[in-house]
Design a protein around this motif. Structure first.
Motif, PDB file in Angstrom:
ATOM      1  N   ASP A  75       5.531  38.458  33.253  1.00 41.93           N
ATOM      2  CA  ASP A  75       5.209  37.094  33.144  1.00 41.93           C
ATOM      3  C   ASP A  75       5.410  36.384  34.276  1.00 41.93           C
ATOM      4  O   ASP A  75       5.849  37.150  35.428  1.00 41.93           O
ATOM      5  CB  ASP A  75       6.142  36.461  31.998  1.00 41.93           C
ATOM      6  CG  ASP A  75       5.455  35.280  31.434  1.00 41.93           C
ATOM      7  OD1 ASP A  75       4.390  34.797  31.838  1.00 41.93           O
ATOM      8  OD2 ASP A  75       6.245  34.899  30.322  1.00 41.93           O
ATOM      9  N   GLU A  76       5.096  35.211  34.556  1.00 34.22           N
ATOM     10  CA  GLU A  76       5.185  34.298  35.457  1.00 34.22           C
ATOM     11  C   GLU A  76       6.047  33.149  35.354  1.00 34.22           C
ATOM     12  O   GLU A  76       6.150  32.678  34.159  1.00 34.22           O
ATOM     13  CB  GLU A  76       4.130  33.993  36.171  1.00 34.22           C
ATOM     14  CG  GLU A  76       3.353  32.796  35.468  1.00 34.22           C
ATOM     15  CD  GLU A  76       2.724  33.109  34.287  1.00 34.22           C
ATOM     16  OE1 GLU A  76       2.498  32.073  33.474  1.00 34.22           O
ATOM     17  OE2 GLU A  76       2.473  34.245  33.742  1.00 34.22           O
ATOM     18  N   TYR A  77       6.708  32.544  36.169  1.00 29.69           N
ATOM     19  CA  TYR A  77       7.720  31.466  36.000  1.00 29.69           C
ATOM     20  C   TYR A  77       7.360  30.444  37.366  1.00 29.69           C
ATOM     21  O   TYR A  77       7.489  30.934  38.463  1.00 29.69           O
ATOM     22  CB  TYR A  77       9.147  31.807  36.002  1.00 29.69           C
ATOM     23  CG  TYR A  77       9.953  30.675  36.100  1.00 29.69           C
ATOM     24  CD1 TYR A  77      10.115  29.906  35.103  1.00 29.69           C
ATOM     25  CD2 TYR A  77      10.804  30.591  37.222  1.00 29.69           C
ATOM     26  CE1 TYR A  77      11.105  28.715  35.264  1.00 29.69           C
ATOM     27  CE2 TYR A  77      11.729  29.644  37.414  1.00 29.69           C
ATOM     28  CZ  TYR A  77      12.071  28.662  36.299  1.00 29.69           C
ATOM     29  OH  TYR A  77      12.961  27.823  36.740  1.00 29.69           O
ATOM     30  N   GLN A  79       8.784  27.449  39.359  1.00 31.28           N
ATOM     31  CA  GLN A  79      10.187  26.610  39.357  1.00 31.28           C
ATOM     32  C   GLN A  79       9.616  25.081  40.149  1.00 31.28           C
ATOM     33  O   GLN A  79       9.225  25.423  41.390  1.00 31.28           O
ATOM     34  CB  GLN A  79      11.120  27.403  40.547  1.00 31.28           C
ATOM     35  CG  GLN A  79      12.420  26.715  40.906  1.00 31.28           C
ATOM     36  CD  GLN A  79      13.389  27.414  41.469  1.00 31.28           C
ATOM     37  OE1 GLN A  79      13.150  28.931  41.693  1.00 31.28           O
ATOM     38  NE2 GLN A  79      14.504  26.985  42.033  1.00 31.28           N
ATOM     39  N   LYS A  94       0.477  24.019  33.756  1.00 32.27           N
ATOM     40  CA  LYS A  94       1.954  24.699  33.327  1.00 32.27           C
ATOM     41  C   LYS A  94       2.602  23.437  32.930  1.00 32.27           C
ATOM     42  O   LYS A  94       2.494  22.370  33.585  1.00 32.27           O
ATOM     43  CB  LYS A  94       2.412  25.335  34.507  1.00 32.27           C
ATOM     44  CG  LYS A  94       1.624  26.710  34.719  1.00 32.27           C
ATOM     45  CD  LYS A  94       2.001  27.733  33.714  1.00 32.27           C
ATOM     46  CE  LYS A  94       1.492  29.103  34.204  1.00 32.27           C
ATOM     47  NZ  LYS A  94       1.831  30.230  33.110  1.00 32.27           N
TER      48      LYS A  94
END
Length: 259
Positions: A75-77, A79, A94
């Motif tokens: 997955d990706e996040y 910040q 997002k």
């Protein structure tokens, strides 16, 4: 608190943006190293040079303490960050569409009771590998013969940005013996592509995930009814792609799945 006891550096950092200040001054590499003199655009430039030792130590600890299982999740996040960091990323849609983009792979560990039944809601996701988007990845578009954006190197074409991160993670983890043949990778539409499924199949790995409806190589499906009830589904094996199964599942809209 008495002004004499206050650390002015900490006060200024906390009052402005703690992460931005830590990121700016956090350096654990040797300043006398020749690589410290390289600038962006120079051959051999490493955007992670100043914190590379810490970065690699964390990665090694994750691999050393990880218990291999049958499933891994990619997955990706994002910040959130509005400061001028040179590898900041924008991903529209997002919750935080502006900031630092992290790619993370985690192992899945399930817990079972004394009777051997899986405990619902007791799944644990253990970080296994991570990386930060820096805009200097080897699969970035290289300048064309006549300038312009050009194309990615041949070995990275067709995977997409997320798929390229996943392919590199898999290469490192299989080389370390952490991920073995038969492991199932779970991802979302940012990673899924027909080329990725073929590549993982050749390595003896399984994959399942959602996919973009306009992805290259996806065969045409019959028109699906918008009036279909939630939970309706349709799955088909793809004749010209042996082993590939594609399906549509009805949620609030039709969701494409590939495995």
């Amino acid at each position: 608190m008495s002004p004499n006891l206050r650390n002015q550096g900490i006060v200024q950092t906390m009052s402005h943006c703690r992460f931005s200040q830590v990121w700016k001054f956090f350096k654990v590499a040797d300043p006398d190293d020749l690589a410290a003199r390289l600038k962006k655009g120079d051959p051999g430039y490493d955007p992670k040079f100043w914190y590379r030792p810490f970065y690699e130590a964390v990665q090694e600890a994750l691999i050393r303490n990880f218990v291999a299982g049958g499933y891994c999740v990619m997955d990706e996040y994002m910040q959130a960050s509005a400061h001028r960091i040179h590898y900041q990323r924008v991903m529209l849609g997002k919750p935080n569409d502006h900031g630092l983009l992290w790619y993370i792979m985690a192992g899945v560990k399930d817990f079972f009771d004394e009777s051997g039944k899986q405990i619902t809601g007791a799944t644990l996701y253990i970080p296994l590998r991570f990386d930060l988007y820096t805009a200097d990845e080897p699969w970035r578009r290289v300048p064309g013969a006549r300038g312009g954006r050009g194309k990615p190197p041949p070995e990275y074409r067709g995977y997409g940005e997320g798929g390229c991160f996943l392919v590199r993670f898999i290469a490192v983890l299989m080389w370390n013996g952490v991920i073995k043949r038969g492991t199932t990778i779970i991802g979302d539409r940012l990673f899924t592509s027909v080329k990725l499924l073929r590549h993982l199949g050749n390595l003896g790995l399984n994959y399942i995930g959602t996919a973009k409806k306009n992805s290259k190589g996806i065969p045409h499906f019959a028109v699906l009814k918008k009036s279909a009830a939630r939970g309706a589904c349709s799955f088909k094996a793809v004749k010209n792609l042996p082993g590939l199964v594609m399906g549509w599942w009805r949620d609030s809209t039709w969701v494409l799945l590939m495995t």
